[in-house]
Design an enzyme around this catalytic site. Structure first.
Site, PDB file in Angstrom:
ATOM      1  N   CYS A 242      20.960 -53.779   5.799  1.00  0.00           N
ATOM      2  CA  CYS A 242      21.905 -52.754   5.372  1.00  0.00           C
ATOM      3  C   CYS A 242      22.803 -52.291   6.511  1.00  0.00           C
ATOM      4  O   CYS A 242      23.918 -51.836   6.279  1.00  0.00           O
ATOM      5  CB  CYS A 242      21.147 -51.570   4.782  1.00  0.00           C
ATOM      6  SG  CYS A 242      19.848 -50.946   5.873  1.00  0.00           S
TER       7      CYS A 242
ATOM      8  N   LYS B 137       5.830 -48.779  -5.187  1.00  0.00           N
ATOM      9  CA  LYS B 137       6.359 -49.907  -5.943  1.00  0.00           C
ATOM     10  C   LYS B 137       7.159 -50.767  -4.981  1.00  0.00           C
ATOM     11  O   LYS B 137       8.314 -50.480  -4.669  1.00  0.00           O
ATOM     12  CB  LYS B 137       7.271 -49.465  -7.087  1.00  0.00           C
ATOM     13  CG  LYS B 137       7.644 -50.646  -8.007  1.00  0.00           C
ATOM     14  CD  LYS B 137       8.924 -50.418  -8.787  1.00  0.00           C
ATOM     15  CE  LYS B 137      10.149 -50.897  -8.068  1.00  0.00           C
ATOM     16  NZ  LYS B 137      10.199 -52.382  -7.853  1.00  0.00           N
TER      17      LYS B 137
END
Length: 475
Positions: free
Chosen positions: A278, A169
């Protein structure tokens, strides 16, 4: 253009439902396509295909998997420009950055997985016992929008190398490069059911992957909050959960460093990819006596930023979507209200920019470590400068965070940088401007996640360990 089908069991198929979502180019705020949003029925179909395929694919030889990875690498290289265009459109990276960083990062992970698989020892004797590493099974991959190809390939490549089958996904906000990659995998000869792609949102398809009893591992990259939700949803089926989550990485510049060079590098690294990394060095820690020098250099670097590709070395794109743009604007505004001093930037779009989710490169100075802007992950081109009075205080500030993904240390000598690096509670540390190494483990401590990606550690995330006692006769 529409991208309404899902890739399941070796072909593009119609979804079970009718829900759709527009994909928005963040530089123009205009629709560039429509995708379907999958249902649990679509997910079940993909998982069933992956489960059927696992029995055969898990038995492939090392040589067969190497041939497959080589074909994928060849196809990826052939379509590199189209992949760059997808990344540019779906999440706003300047085309120069998509070509120079996003697409090469994906290729690097594919090549690294090939090299690891070529020499990895799956069977290791221990006395009369054989310790064997085997593919874990059907894996669910949930990937984000900020580095779409990088985060996808660093999961997909080792999973295929290990012998696992996959259900992906991708982010529903940046799905186009993943869908092109599905075509590349198909053309490379990935067997039916080994790789499956279902677009959808987190509460439906993402949660379904985490809960599905026939998925044995979830690899998730995203926010810490979403990672917690995935872990809770996965708990009932006791599946393995590997997470790469948020960060608020500290960049410690020591007094004996080349200050101007270190600050320039740190600020540029913070702004790279519009701050949507990140592991970005978003907290710059500087000796108090040198803070003004750091402020001037940071202001200078921010002033060099452009919002087109006229100067690729200083170009940044928009934030990847409207929700992120609004969130970053709110965080900047709140920081100003709470007394943080903006030496450049602030709320609103950059001067002269009339459309797109562009954010002013913003630097806050005289920030204290307890301010929310110094503790929360912003995920935009926003830097905080925090002064310190001693090396011990700098290390304490760096470690005083719920995150522990990465750290940065610049010192006058490598020996001193090494000493400080060992004191940081982070999964990675960059010394004196060093780049990342995709053969070394990538991941963090604390609320930055668990598990490790890249290289041998990335492969082993997708392997189970089996002890076969009495495999060898007693001597």
């Amino acid at each position: 253009m529409n991208y309404l089908d899902f890739y399941i069991d070796g072909e593009w198929v119609k979804p079970e439902g009718a829900a759709t979502l527009e994909v928005i180019d963040p530089s123009t705020e205009r629709s560039i396509g429509v995708i379907s949003l999958g249902s649990r029925a679509d997910l079940d179909r993909a998982v069933a295909a992956a489960r059927r395929a696992f029995t055969g694919y898990a038995q492939w030889t090392r040589e067969q998997r190497l041939e497959l990875l080589a074909a994928i690498i060849e196809g990826y290289e052939k379509h590199s420009e189209a992949l760059a265009e997808c990344v540019h459109q779906e999440m706003g990276a300047p085309l120069s950055l998509a070509r120079s960083a996003h697409v090469p990062a994906g290729l690097g992970h594919l090549q690294r997985a090939f090299e690891v698989l070529r020499t990895y020892d799956f069977d290791r004797p221990h006395g009369t016992t054989l310790i064997s590493r085997e593919p874990i099974g059907v894996c669910g991959l949930i990937t984000p929008w900020n580095w779409p190809l990088n985060q996808l390939t660093c999961k997909l490549a080792p999973a295929l190398a290990a012998g696992c089958t996959l259900v992906l996904k991708p982010s529903e906000k940046a799905p186009l490069s993943a869908m092109l990659l599905a075509d590349i995998l198909h053309q490379a000869g990935v067997p039916k059911g080994v790789f499956n792609l279902v677009n959808g949102d987190g509460p439906t398809v993402g949660d379904g992957i985490a809960r599905h009893p026939d998925i044995y591992m979830v690899s998730f990259t995203g926010s810490t909050g979403a990672g917690i939700a995935v872990a809770k949803a996965a708990a009932d089926t006791v599946k393995r959960v590997s997470q790469e989550l948020g960060g608020k990485s500290a960049n410690l510049i020591l007094a004996d460093a080349d200050i101007d060079s270190a600050v320039r590098h740190g600020v540029s690294s913070c702004f790279r990819n519009s701050g949507q990394s990140c592991n970005a060095p978003t907290r710059l820690l500087i000796p108090r006596a040198l803070q003004q020098q750091a402020i001037e250099m940071a202001r200078h670097v921010a002033a060099e930023v452009c919002f087109d590709d006229s100067h690729p070395s200083t170009a940044i794109g928009p934030l990847a979507n409207q929700a992120q743009f609004e969130r970053v604007q709110a965080l900047i505004g709140t920081a100003l209200q709470q007394g943080a001093h903006a030496v450049c930037g602030g709320v609103g779009r950059p001067d002269g920019v009339l459309q797109g989710y562009y954010v002013k490169p913003t630097v806050f100075a005289d920030v204290t470590a307890d301010m929310p802007i110094a503790r929360e992950e912003v995920f935009g081109p926003v830097l905080v400068i925090i002064p310190y009075d001693s090396e011990d205080e700098a290390v304490a500030i760096a470690n005083d965070s719920p995150y522990g993904l990465s750290g940065y240390v610049t010192a006058g000598t490598l020996e001193r940088a090494r000493s400080v690096a060992r004191r940081l509670r982070t999964g990675m540390v960059h010394l004196n401007g060093s780049k990342a190494d995709n053969g070394a483990p990538f991941g963090g401590y604390k609320q930055s996640g668990n598990g490790r990606e890249w290289g041998v550690f990335g492969l082993e995330d997708y392997l189970e360990v089996k002890s076969i006692f009495g495999y060898q006769p007693n001597a």
